[in-house]
Structures are given as C-alpha cells and as structure tokens.
Scaffold this motif. Structure first.
Motif, mmCIF file in Angstrom:
data_model
loop_
_atom_site.group_PDB
_atom_site.id
_atom_site.type_symbol
_atom_site.label_atom_id
_atom_site.label_comp_id
_atom_site.label_asym_id
_atom_site.label_seq_id
_atom_site.Cartn_x
_atom_site.Cartn_y
_atom_site.Cartn_z
ATOM 1 N N ALA A 78 35.650 43.661 42.001
ATOM 2 C CA ALA A 78 35.079 42.321 42.149
ATOM 3 C C ALA A 78 35.767 41.358 41.195
ATOM 4 N N LEU A 79 36.033 41.790 39.977
ATOM 5 C CA LEU A 79 36.723 40.940 38.994
ATOM 6 C C LEU A 79 38.138 40.624 39.458
ATOM 7 N N TYR A 80 38.840 41.621 39.987
ATOM 8 C CA TYR A 80 40.196 41.390 40.495
ATOM 9 C C TYR A 80 40.189 40.379 41.631
ATOM 10 N N ARG A 81 39.197 40.513 42.519
ATOM 11 C CA ARG A 81 39.105 39.556 43.627
ATOM 12 C C ARG A 81 38.904 38.139 43.095
ATOM 13 N N CYS A 82 38.003 38.000 42.122
ATOM 14 C CA CYS A 82 37.769 36.674 41.537
ATOM 15 C C CYS A 82 39.049 36.131 40.921
#
Length: 92
Positions: A78-82
C-alpha cells in the motif's frame, strides 16, 4: 484320638491364618501395583497436557508471526502504491 484331633485342628488354624496373611500380602501388593500404575498413567497424562499446551502456544505464535508478516507485506505494498501515485502526480 483327641490329641491327634487337636493337633489337626491347630494345624488347620495355623494354615488358615497363614493363608489369610498371604491373601492380605497379595492384596497389599496388588494395591501398590495399582497405585504405581495409576501414578505412571497420571504422570503421562500430565506430560501430554503440558505437551499439548506447549504445542498450542507454538502454533499460536507461528500463526501470529505469519499474520504479522502478511500484514507488513500488505502495508508495504500500500505504501509503494501511494509513493508511485505521488511520483506520477509530481512528474505530471
């Protein structure tokens, strides 16, 4: 005849008393053996309870660690996507 009868009766009484002692001794021995068998059985049951509790604790820890690893992986994705969305927004 009377003396022989008394002797026979005395021997019979002594034999009866000896048989009674033998039966008591046998009963005591069986009781001790049963007590020992019960003690061994109880010890094994307690060991099995301890093993079962330890196995349950280990399984819970493994499940917890697996869940934590999965949660961390999901949070990183999720952090990578953000970060990817931010980089795209900045580059536009």
């Amino acid at each position: 005849n009377t003396a022989a009868f008394r002797l026979w009766r005395l021997q019979k009484e002594l034999l009866s008393k000896e048989e009674a002692r033998l039966l008591e001794a046998r009963a005591l021995l069986e009781k001790k053996q049963l007590r020992h068998i019960f003690w061994v059985w109880r010890s094994r049951c307690l060991e099995m309870e301890q093993i079962l509790a330890l196995t349950t604790r280990i399984q819970r820890n493994l499940v917890s660690r697996c869940f934590s690893a999965w949660k961390e992986t999901v949070e990183q994705k999720a952090l990578y996507r953000c970060n990817v969305f931010r980089l795209r927004a900045v580059s536009l």
